[in-house]
Motif scaffolding. Structure first.
Motif, PDB file in Angstrom:
ATOM      1  N   ALA A   1       0.823  -1.206   0.000  1.00 20.04           N
ATOM      2  CA  ALA A   1       0.000   0.000   0.000  1.00 20.04           C
ATOM      3  C   ALA A   1       0.862   1.263   0.000  1.00 20.04           C
ATOM      4  O   ALA A   1       2.080   1.215   0.222  1.00 20.04           O
ATOM      5  N   SER A   2       0.215   2.392  -0.253  1.00 27.01           N
ATOM      6  CA  SER A   2       0.893   3.681  -0.264  1.00 27.01           C
ATOM      7  C   SER A   2       1.627   3.908   1.054  1.00 27.01           C
ATOM      8  O   SER A   2       1.059   3.787   2.134  1.00 27.01           O
ATOM      9  N   GLY A   3       2.925   4.204   0.961  1.00 30.01           N
ATOM     10  CA  GLY A   3       3.741   4.465   2.139  1.00 30.01           C
ATOM     11  C   GLY A   3       4.354   3.236   2.777  1.00 30.01           C
ATOM     12  O   GLY A   3       5.174   3.359   3.695  1.00 30.01           O
ATOM     13  N   ASP A   4       3.982   2.036   2.328  1.00 31.92           N
ATOM     14  CA  ASP A   4       4.538   0.806   2.901  1.00 31.92           C
ATOM     15  C   ASP A   4       6.023   0.656   2.574  1.00 31.92           C
ATOM     16  O   ASP A   4       6.457   0.967   1.456  1.00 31.92           O
ATOM     17  N   ARG A   5       6.779   0.135   3.543  1.00 31.85           N
ATOM     18  CA  ARG A   5       8.168  -0.213   3.287  1.00 31.85           C
ATOM     19  C   ARG A   5       8.214  -1.437   2.363  1.00 31.85           C
ATOM     20  O   ARG A   5       7.353  -2.318   2.447  1.00 31.85           O
ATOM     21  N   ILE A   6       9.207  -1.495   1.504  1.00 33.92           N
ATOM     22  CA  ILE A   6       9.403  -2.650   0.629  1.00 33.92           C
ATOM     23  C   ILE A   6      10.159  -3.710   1.418  1.00 33.92           C
ATOM     24  O   ILE A   6      11.314  -3.489   1.811  1.00 33.92           O
ATOM     25  N   PRO A   7       9.571  -4.877   1.664  1.00 40.87           N
ATOM     26  CA  PRO A   7      10.243  -5.930   2.451  1.00 40.87           C
ATOM     27  C   PRO A   7      11.249  -6.689   1.580  1.00 40.87           C
ATOM     28  O   PRO A   7      10.931  -7.726   0.991  1.00 40.87           O
ATOM     29  N   GLU A   8      12.461  -6.198   1.512  1.00 42.51           N
ATOM     30  CA  GLU A   8      13.446  -6.714   0.567  1.00 42.51           C
ATOM     31  C   GLU A   8      13.739  -8.205   0.788  1.00 42.51           C
ATOM     32  O   GLU A   8      13.730  -8.989  -0.170  1.00 42.51           O
ATOM     33  N   ARG A   9      14.016  -8.586   2.017  1.00 43.38           N
ATOM     34  CA  ARG A   9      14.364  -9.984   2.278  1.00 43.38           C
ATOM     35  C   ARG A   9      13.206 -10.915   1.905  1.00 43.38           C
ATOM     36  O   ARG A   9      13.403 -11.951   1.272  1.00 43.38           O
ATOM     37  N   GLU A  10      12.000 -10.512   2.284  1.00 46.17           N
ATOM     38  CA  GLU A  10      10.815 -11.327   1.982  1.00 46.17           C
ATOM     39  C   GLU A  10      10.610 -11.480   0.480  1.00 46.17           C
ATOM     40  O   GLU A  10      10.309 -12.569  -0.019  1.00 46.17           O
ATOM     41  N   LEU A  11      10.793 -10.376  -0.275  1.00 50.47           N
ATOM     42  CA  LEU A  11      10.590 -10.437  -1.722  1.00 50.47           C
ATOM     43  C   LEU A  11      11.681 -11.248  -2.412  1.00 50.47           C
ATOM     44  O   LEU A  11      11.415 -11.932  -3.402  1.00 50.47           O
ATOM     45  N   CYS A  12      12.906 -11.173  -1.889  1.00 47.09           N
ATOM     46  CA  CYS A  12      13.985 -11.997  -2.461  1.00 47.09           C
ATOM     47  C   CYS A  12      13.636 -13.481  -2.350  1.00 47.09           C
ATOM     48  O   CYS A  12      13.813 -14.249  -3.306  1.00 47.09           O
ATOM     49  N   GLU A  13      13.128 -13.871  -1.196  1.00 49.16           N
ATOM     50  CA  GLU A  13      12.750 -15.273  -0.999  1.00 49.16           C
ATOM     51  C   GLU A  13      11.547 -15.633  -1.862  1.00 49.16           C
ATOM     52  O   GLU A  13      11.487 -16.716  -2.445  1.00 49.16           O
ATOM     53  N   ARG A  14      10.614 -14.727  -1.954  1.00 47.57           N
ATOM     54  CA  ARG A  14       9.376 -14.981  -2.715  1.00 47.57           C
ATOM     55  C   ARG A  14       9.647 -15.125  -4.204  1.00 47.57           C
ATOM     56  O   ARG A  14       9.070 -15.981  -4.880  1.00 47.57           O
ATOM     57  N   PHE A  15      10.535 -14.273  -4.730  1.00 47.70           N
ATOM     58  CA  PHE A  15      10.820 -14.293  -6.163  1.00 47.70           C
ATOM     59  C   PHE A  15      11.968 -15.229  -6.522  1.00 47.70           C
ATOM     60  O   PHE A  15      12.188 -15.512  -7.702  1.00 47.70           O
ATOM     61  N   GLY A  16      12.740 -15.681  -5.516  1.00 52.05           N
ATOM     62  CA  GLY A  16      13.869 -16.554  -5.795  1.00 52.05           C
ATOM     63  C   GLY A  16      15.036 -15.825  -6.429  1.00 52.05           C
ATOM     64  O   GLY A  16      15.696 -16.359  -7.324  1.00 52.05           O
ATOM     65  N   VAL A  17      15.309 -14.586  -5.955  1.00 54.27           N
ATOM     66  CA  VAL A  17      16.408 -13.783  -6.506  1.00 54.27           C
ATOM     67  C   VAL A  17      17.279 -13.274  -5.363  1.00 54.27           C
ATOM     68  O   VAL A  17      16.879 -13.295  -4.201  1.00 54.27           O
ATOM     69  N   SER A  18      18.457 -12.776  -5.728  1.00 56.03           N
ATOM     70  CA  SER A  18      19.357 -12.191  -4.741  1.00 56.03           C
ATOM     71  C   SER A  18      19.010 -10.714  -4.532  1.00 56.03           C
ATOM     72  O   SER A  18      18.142 -10.157  -5.207  1.00 56.03           O
ATOM     73  N   ARG A  19      19.699 -10.066  -3.614  1.00 54.05           N
ATOM     74  CA  ARG A  19      19.458  -8.652  -3.332  1.00 54.05           C
ATOM     75  C   ARG A  19      19.831  -7.762  -4.519  1.00 54.05           C
ATOM     76  O   ARG A  19      19.252  -6.697  -4.689  1.00 54.05           O
ATOM     77  N   THR A  20      20.803  -8.185  -5.319  1.00 51.18           N
ATOM     78  CA  THR A  20      21.289  -7.304  -6.400  1.00 51.18           C
ATOM     79  C   THR A  20      20.201  -6.967  -7.415  1.00 51.18           C
ATOM     80  O   THR A  20      19.943  -5.777  -7.665  1.00 51.18           O
ATOM     81  N   PRO A  21      19.527  -7.939  -8.049  1.00 50.94           N
ATOM     82  CA  PRO A  21      18.477  -7.569  -8.994  1.00 50.94           C
ATOM     83  C   PRO A  21      17.301  -6.862  -8.330  1.00 50.94           C
ATOM     84  O   PRO A  21      16.654  -6.002  -8.947  1.00 50.94           O
ATOM     85  N   LEU A  22      17.031  -7.193  -7.054  1.00 52.17           N
ATOM     86  CA  LEU A  22      15.936  -6.519  -6.353  1.00 52.17           C
ATOM     87  C   LEU A  22      16.252  -5.036  -6.177  1.00 52.17           C
ATOM     88  O   LEU A  22      15.398  -4.172  -6.438  1.00 52.17           O
ATOM     89  N   ARG A  23      17.461  -4.738  -5.771  1.00 52.33           N
ATOM     90  CA  ARG A  23      17.831  -3.335  -5.554  1.00 52.33           C
ATOM     91  C   ARG A  23      17.940  -2.580  -6.875  1.00 52.33           C
ATOM     92  O   ARG A  23      17.636  -1.386  -6.935  1.00 52.33           O
ATOM     93  N   GLU A  24      18.380  -3.258  -7.930  1.00 53.28           N
ATOM     94  CA  GLU A  24      18.365  -2.626  -9.249  1.00 53.28           C
ATOM     95  C   GLU A  24      16.931  -2.309  -9.668  1.00 53.28           C
ATOM     96  O   GLU A  24      16.648  -1.257 -10.236  1.00 53.28           O
ATOM     97  N   ALA A  25      16.010  -3.226  -9.370  1.00 53.86           N
ATOM     98  CA  ALA A  25      14.599  -3.014  -9.691  1.00 53.86           C
ATOM     99  C   ALA A  25      14.048  -1.814  -8.928  1.00 53.86           C
ATOM    100  O   ALA A  25      13.288  -1.006  -9.484  1.00 53.86           O
ATOM    101  N   LEU A  26      14.419  -1.680  -7.668  1.00 55.52           N
ATOM    102  CA  LEU A  26      13.938  -0.559  -6.865  1.00 55.52           C
ATOM    103  C   LEU A  26      14.466   0.772  -7.399  1.00 55.52           C
ATOM    104  O   LEU A  26      13.760   1.785  -7.377  1.00 55.52           O
ATOM    105  N   LYS A  27      15.702   0.766  -7.904  1.00 54.81           N
ATOM    106  CA  LYS A  27      16.244   1.986  -8.506  1.00 54.81           C
ATOM    107  C   LYS A  27      15.440   2.380  -9.746  1.00 54.81           C
ATOM    108  O   LYS A  27      15.157   3.563  -9.968  1.00 54.81           O
TER     109      LYS A  27
END
Length: 222
Positions: A27-53
């Motif tokens: 939702a609007s204003g929610d923090r992005i749960p990086e660790r949770e999304l990495c596990e959910r999508f099966g990716v490392s932090r690097t592509p996740l952080r590139e996606a956030l950029k």
């Protein structure tokens, strides 16, 4: 949700995050749960952080210094400003489309309009939005202006979660269908000036619906 296996990981991750925002899971204003999304999508932090950029550059999320990222809060002014720009671009696209569009493409859009009317009569909002988007994308593509398409796409991502709002009233829905009928008539007549004005007004009217959406919050969060 399945694991991501595409080679272009950061864009795929970005699209998945956009889906979560559009669906209201983030939702609007929610923090992005990086660790949770990495596990959910099966990716490392690097592509996740590139996606956030990428999403930050597109205006969908905010990067917080040393604190990760959060879903960007939409204010009514922010949505209005974006709609004003999108309306200008869509109006220009309508004018250009009338100069370039083929009879075959007009027939395709007319057929889509028929489907749109069917979904309206059956009150099938999700299908209505899907066909509605196809009609607008068809007109935009018929402008044959790549710079316009790129600018419009970037702006559209910022307000995607309110542009296709489930808060639409019956009165507005009826007006939107009437607008679409007028669009088809102007397109068939290749009346660029009229089509451009209809498209500008059509998007401007959507601000009334957007203002009712829970995704817009003028309160400032820390």
């Amino acid at each position: 949700m399945s694991k991501i296996q595409h080679r272009n990981l950061y864009r795929e991750v970005a699209d998945r995050i956009l889906d979560l925002i559009e669906q209201g899971e983030l939702a609007s204003g929610d923090r992005i749960p990086e660790r949770e999304l990495c596990e959910r999508f099966g990716v490392s932090r690097t592509p996740l952080r590139e996606a956030l950029k990428v999403l930050a550059s597109e205006g969908s999320v905010e990067l917080l210094p040393n604190r990760g990222a959060r879903v960007r809060q939409l204010t009514l002014k922010m949505v209005k400003d974006t709609y004003d720009l999108m309306g200008a671009l869509e109006g220009l696209a309508g004018e250009l489309a009338c100069q370039h569009i083929t009879d075959e493409k007009i027939a395709e859009i007319r057929e889509l309009h028929g489907s749109l009317l069917g979904h309206y009569r059956n009150r099938e909002l999700a299908d209505y939005f899907r066909v509605n988007r196809q009609i607008h994308e068809g007109i935009l593509a018929a402008s044959h202006n790549e710079a316009l398409l790129e600018m419009y796409s970037n702006l559209s991502q910022r307000v995607k979660r309110v542009r296709y709002s489930k808060q639409m009233t019956d009165a507005f829905w009826q007006q939107a269908v009437e607008d679409h009928q007028a669009m088809i008539e102007a397109l068939e007549q290749r009346d660029g000036r009229r089509l451009g004005q209809i498209l500008r007004d059509h998007l401007s009217n959507k601000l009334e619906v957007a203002s009712m959406d829970d995704a817009i919050d003028d309160r400032q969060r820390a």
